[in-house]
Design a protein around this motif. Structure first.
Motif, PDB file in Angstrom:
ATOM      1  N   ARG A 120       3.538  35.585   6.583  1.00  0.00           N
ATOM      2  CA  ARG A 120       4.279  34.470   7.159  1.00  0.00           C
ATOM      3  C   ARG A 120       4.510  33.421   6.077  1.00  0.00           C
ATOM      4  O   ARG A 120       3.612  33.145   5.286  1.00  0.00           O
ATOM      5  CB  ARG A 120       3.492  33.837   8.309  1.00  0.00           C
ATOM      6  N   ALA A 121       5.699  32.850   6.080  1.00  0.00           N
ATOM      7  CA  ALA A 121       6.004  31.800   5.107  1.00  0.00           C
ATOM      8  C   ALA A 121       6.854  30.733   5.783  1.00  0.00           C
ATOM      9  O   ALA A 121       8.052  30.610   5.531  1.00  0.00           O
ATOM     10  CB  ALA A 121       6.734  32.385   3.901  1.00  0.00           C
ATOM     11  N   PRO A 122       6.250  29.952   6.669  1.00  0.00           N
ATOM     12  CA  PRO A 122       7.010  28.953   7.414  1.00  0.00           C
ATOM     13  C   PRO A 122       7.373  27.748   6.559  1.00  0.00           C
ATOM     14  O   PRO A 122       6.763  27.489   5.524  1.00  0.00           O
ATOM     15  CB  PRO A 122       6.035  28.548   8.523  1.00  0.00           C
ATOM     16  N   ASP A 123       8.361  27.020   7.027  1.00  0.00           N
ATOM     17  CA  ASP A 123       8.666  25.727   6.415  1.00  0.00           C
ATOM     18  C   ASP A 123       7.752  24.694   7.078  1.00  0.00           C
ATOM     19  O   ASP A 123       7.098  24.976   8.089  1.00  0.00           O
ATOM     20  CB  ASP A 123      10.134  25.374   6.643  1.00  0.00           C
ATOM     21  N   ALA A 124       7.710  23.504   6.531  1.00  0.00           N
ATOM     22  CA  ALA A 124       6.869  22.450   7.100  1.00  0.00           C
ATOM     23  C   ALA A 124       7.292  22.150   8.533  1.00  0.00           C
ATOM     24  O   ALA A 124       8.462  21.877   8.799  1.00  0.00           O
ATOM     25  CB  ALA A 124       6.963  21.191   6.244  1.00  0.00           C
ATOM     26  N   GLY A 125       6.323  22.231   9.454  1.00  0.00           N
ATOM     27  CA  GLY A 125       6.579  21.923  10.849  1.00  0.00           C
ATOM     28  C   GLY A 125       7.349  22.983  11.616  1.00  0.00           C
ATOM     29  O   GLY A 125       7.635  22.802  12.806  1.00  0.00           O
ATOM     30  N   GLU A 126       7.681  24.073  10.987  1.00  0.00           N
ATOM     31  CA  GLU A 126       8.492  25.107  11.629  1.00  0.00           C
ATOM     32  C   GLU A 126       7.700  25.887  12.675  1.00  0.00           C
ATOM     33  O   GLU A 126       6.518  26.165  12.491  1.00  0.00           O
ATOM     34  CB  GLU A 126       9.026  26.078  10.572  1.00  0.00           C
ATOM     35  N   ASP A 127       8.356  26.237  13.770  1.00  0.00           N
ATOM     36  CA  ASP A 127       7.770  27.084  14.805  1.00  0.00           C
ATOM     37  C   ASP A 127       7.966  28.535  14.369  1.00  0.00           C
ATOM     38  O   ASP A 127       9.035  29.117  14.565  1.00  0.00           O
ATOM     39  CB  ASP A 127       8.456  26.813  16.142  1.00  0.00           C
ATOM     40  N   TYR A 128       6.920  29.112  13.761  1.00  0.00           N
ATOM     41  CA  TYR A 128       7.053  30.465  13.241  1.00  0.00           C
ATOM     42  C   TYR A 128       7.346  31.471  14.354  1.00  0.00           C
ATOM     43  O   TYR A 128       8.147  32.392  14.172  1.00  0.00           O
ATOM     44  CB  TYR A 128       5.784  30.886  12.484  1.00  0.00           C
ATOM     45  N   ALA A 129       6.720  31.301  15.502  1.00  0.00           N
ATOM     46  CA  ALA A 129       6.942  32.226  16.610  1.00  0.00           C
ATOM     47  C   ALA A 129       8.411  32.241  17.016  1.00  0.00           C
ATOM     48  O   ALA A 129       8.986  33.303  17.296  1.00  0.00           O
ATOM     49  CB  ALA A 129       6.064  31.854  17.796  1.00  0.00           C
ATOM     50  N   ALA A 130       9.033  31.072  17.048  1.00  0.00           N
ATOM     51  CA  ALA A 130      10.453  30.999  17.393  1.00  0.00           C
ATOM     52  C   ALA A 130      11.305  31.681  16.328  1.00  0.00           C
ATOM     53  O   ALA A 130      12.279  32.382  16.639  1.00  0.00           O
ATOM     54  CB  ALA A 130      10.873  29.545  17.563  1.00  0.00           C
ATOM     55  N   LEU A 131      10.951  31.481  15.061  1.00  0.00           N
ATOM     56  CA  LEU A 131      11.672  32.147  13.975  1.00  0.00           C
ATOM     57  C   LEU A 131      11.549  33.661  14.110  1.00  0.00           C
ATOM     58  O   LEU A 131      12.544  34.392  13.993  1.00  0.00           O
ATOM     59  CB  LEU A 131      11.118  31.692  12.622  1.00  0.00           C
ATOM     60  N   ALA A 132      10.338  34.150  14.365  1.00  0.00           N
ATOM     61  CA  ALA A 132      10.112  35.591  14.475  1.00  0.00           C
ATOM     62  C   ALA A 132      10.902  36.211  15.618  1.00  0.00           C
ATOM     63  O   ALA A 132      11.334  37.371  15.543  1.00  0.00           O
ATOM     64  CB  ALA A 132       8.621  35.870  14.645  1.00  0.00           C
ATOM     65  N   THR A 191       2.080  21.507   7.991  1.00  0.00           N
ATOM     66  CA  THR A 191       2.633  20.166   7.809  1.00  0.00           C
ATOM     67  C   THR A 191       3.368  20.039   6.480  1.00  0.00           C
ATOM     68  O   THR A 191       4.043  19.037   6.241  1.00  0.00           O
ATOM     69  CB  THR A 191       1.520  19.108   7.858  1.00  0.00           C
ATOM     70  N   GLN A 192       3.220  21.028   5.625  1.00  0.00           N
ATOM     71  CA  GLN A 192       3.916  21.027   4.343  1.00  0.00           C
ATOM     72  C   GLN A 192       4.189  22.471   3.934  1.00  0.00           C
ATOM     73  O   GLN A 192       3.598  23.400   4.494  1.00  0.00           O
ATOM     74  CB  GLN A 192       3.089  20.312   3.273  1.00  0.00           C
ATOM     75  N   ALA A 193       5.068  22.663   2.971  1.00  0.00           N
ATOM     76  CA  ALA A 193       5.426  23.996   2.509  1.00  0.00           C
ATOM     77  C   ALA A 193       5.281  24.051   0.998  1.00  0.00           C
ATOM     78  O   ALA A 193       6.154  23.576   0.255  1.00  0.00           O
ATOM     79  CB  ALA A 193       6.845  24.358   2.927  1.00  0.00           C
ATOM     80  N   ALA A 194       4.175  24.628   0.543  1.00  0.00           N
ATOM     81  CA  ALA A 194       3.895  24.658  -0.894  1.00  0.00           C
ATOM     82  C   ALA A 194       4.977  25.394  -1.670  1.00  0.00           C
ATOM     83  O   ALA A 194       5.242  25.077  -2.837  1.00  0.00           O
ATOM     84  CB  ALA A 194       2.534  25.308  -1.136  1.00  0.00           C
ATOM     85  N   TRP A 195       5.614  26.373  -1.024  1.00  0.00           N
ATOM     86  CA  TRP A 195       6.626  27.150  -1.739  1.00  0.00           C
ATOM     87  C   TRP A 195       7.848  26.313  -2.126  1.00  0.00           C
ATOM     88  O   TRP A 195       8.654  26.746  -2.951  1.00  0.00           O
ATOM     89  CB  TRP A 195       7.049  28.365  -0.931  1.00  0.00           C
ATOM     90  N   ARG A 196       7.985  25.140  -1.576  1.00  0.00           N
ATOM     91  CA  ARG A 196       9.099  24.282  -1.963  1.00  0.00           C
ATOM     92  C   ARG A 196       8.871  23.596  -3.307  1.00  0.00           C
ATOM     93  O   ARG A 196       9.829  23.107  -3.922  1.00  0.00           O
ATOM     94  CB  ARG A 196       9.380  23.230  -0.879  1.00  0.00           C
ATOM     95  N   ARG A 222      14.642  32.658   1.258  1.00  0.00           N
ATOM     96  CA  ARG A 222      14.698  31.229   1.529  1.00  0.00           C
ATOM     97  C   ARG A 222      13.887  30.437   0.509  1.00  0.00           C
ATOM     98  O   ARG A 222      14.284  29.342   0.097  1.00  0.00           O
ATOM     99  CB  ARG A 222      14.183  30.942   2.949  1.00  0.00           C
ATOM    100  N   MET A 223      12.746  30.967   0.098  1.00  0.00           N
ATOM    101  CA  MET A 223      11.914  30.252  -0.869  1.00  0.00           C
ATOM    102  C   MET A 223      12.300  30.559  -2.311  1.00  0.00           C
ATOM    103  O   MET A 223      11.681  30.078  -3.245  1.00  0.00           O
ATOM    104  CB  MET A 223      10.430  30.573  -0.634  1.00  0.00           C
ATOM    105  N   LYS A 224      13.351  31.400  -2.478  1.00  0.00           N
ATOM    106  CA  LYS A 224      13.793  31.803  -3.812  1.00  0.00           C
ATOM    107  C   LYS A 224      12.638  32.390  -4.612  1.00  0.00           C
ATOM    108  O   LYS A 224      12.442  32.094  -5.807  1.00  0.00           O
ATOM    109  CB  LYS A 224      14.444  30.626  -4.548  1.00  0.00           C
ATOM    110  N   ALA A 225      11.889  33.245  -3.918  1.00  0.00           N
ATOM    111  CA  ALA A 225      10.704  33.851  -4.534  1.00  0.00           C
ATOM    112  C   ALA A 225      11.074  34.975  -5.483  1.00  0.00           C
ATOM    113  O   ALA A 225      12.113  35.626  -5.329  1.00  0.00           O
ATOM    114  CB  ALA A 225       9.789  34.403  -3.440  1.00  0.00           C
ATOM    115  N   ARG A 226      10.237  35.193  -6.447  1.00  0.00           N
ATOM    116  CA  ARG A 226      10.274  36.439  -7.212  1.00  0.00           C
ATOM    117  C   ARG A 226       9.820  37.509  -6.220  1.00  0.00           C
ATOM    118  O   ARG A 226       8.711  37.459  -5.690  1.00  0.00           O
ATOM    119  CB  ARG A 226       9.341  36.322  -8.416  1.00  0.00           C
ATOM    120  N   THR A 227      10.682  38.462  -5.927  1.00  0.00           N
ATOM    121  CA  THR A 227      10.446  39.380  -4.821  1.00  0.00           C
ATOM    122  C   THR A 227      10.419  40.823  -5.273  1.00  0.00           C
ATOM    123  O   THR A 227      11.255  41.252  -6.083  1.00  0.00           O
ATOM    124  CB  THR A 227      11.551  39.214  -3.750  1.00  0.00           C
TER     125      THR A 227
END
Length: 259
Positions: A120-132, A191-196, A222-227
């Motif tokens: 899981r890689a949510p944004d700050a405050g994001e409802d991950y269940a809703a995203l899923a 409450t925060q997203a370290a990946w940002r 979305r996080m522009k990760a090395r994937t």
């Protein structure tokens, strides 16, 4: 007519699916000497046992957190205590649910990069269940059973949908040490997203039946990760540990494994 958002999301999924282990999408990570590993649901700290010796062989100090899987605050605190003990730059790695913890705890100044393994890689405050829910429900979800407040996977779901590319005898050992989780854990929000703000790395499991692979690709893009994309079940850290170790070594600014 396709909206720009729909087009971008479609292109993101196709791009992430096509990424090869040699491609790079993240900024260069600072060199680190410590790695902290965090496990997710249906597991314990020993699930990293195939990855740990590979990192130690590269000279890294490795700690696997024993995530209590009770409340998000308690799970987060267990990782923060381990981070506090690290001496210097540290890579924080999460599998599955613990991507929530990495996303929150990764803001620690000691953390130089964050790594997500089918996580899981949510944004700050994001409802991950809703995203899923915007993606097809993965088969493993139907195999979760509750005993009061404690949830776990049935043996059939564990073997097929969680550890599907492992030998049955190995998967059964993992099932035997499966750690139950509390219902409230699933409703947590970060409450925060370290990946940002930190270099980010993501290992997508293309055969995953626990977290939808397309959802993984979306979060990684979305996080522009090395994937990297691995033809693996949810447990790529066990079925393909060298690939996972290589990604962590890259996040630590260390040379990758060469056959």
């Amino acid at each position: 007519m396709l909206t720009r958002r729909t087009l971008n999301r479609s292109l993101a999924a196709l791009t992430a699916a096509a990424l090869l282990p040699g491609s790079s999408r993240a900024e260069d990570a600072p060199r680190a000497r410590n790695v902290v590993l965090v496990h997710g649901l249906f597991a314990d700290g020993s699930c990293w046992s195939e990855v740990i010796p590979r990192l130690q062989a590269a000279g890294l100090t490795v700690t696997s957190v024993q995530n209590p899987l009770t409340t998000f605050d308690e799970a987060l605190a267990s990782t923060q205590r381990v981070l506090a003990r690290q001496d210097g730059p540290t890579v924080l790695v999460g599998h599955s649910f613990s991507g929530m913890i990495v996303t929150e705890a990764g803001a620690d100044p000691k953390v130089t990069a964050v790594v997500y393994v089918a996580a899981r890689a949510p944004d700050a405050g994001e409802d991950y269940a809703a995203l899923a829910k915007t993606y097809p429900t993965p088969p493993a979800s139907a195999g979760i059973v509750f005993d009061g407040d404690e949830g776990r996977l049935t043996e059939a779901a564990f073997l097929k949908d969680f550890a599907g590319d492992l030998p049955p005898e190995r998967a059964k050992v993992l099932f035997a040490v499966q750690q139950p989780f509390r219902k409230g854990l699933l409703t947590a929000r970060t409450t925060q997203a370290a990946w940002r703000s930190k270099p980010s790395f993501y290992a997508v499991s293309t055969e995953d039946r626990t977290i939808n692979p397309d959802l993984q690709r979306f979060m990684a893009d979305r996080m522009k990760a090395r994937t990297i994309a691995l033809a693996a079940s949810h447990l790529a850290l066990i079925s393909q540990p060298q690939a996972i170790a290589d990604l962590i070594l890259e996040a630590a600014g260390q040379p990758r494994h060469r056959p």
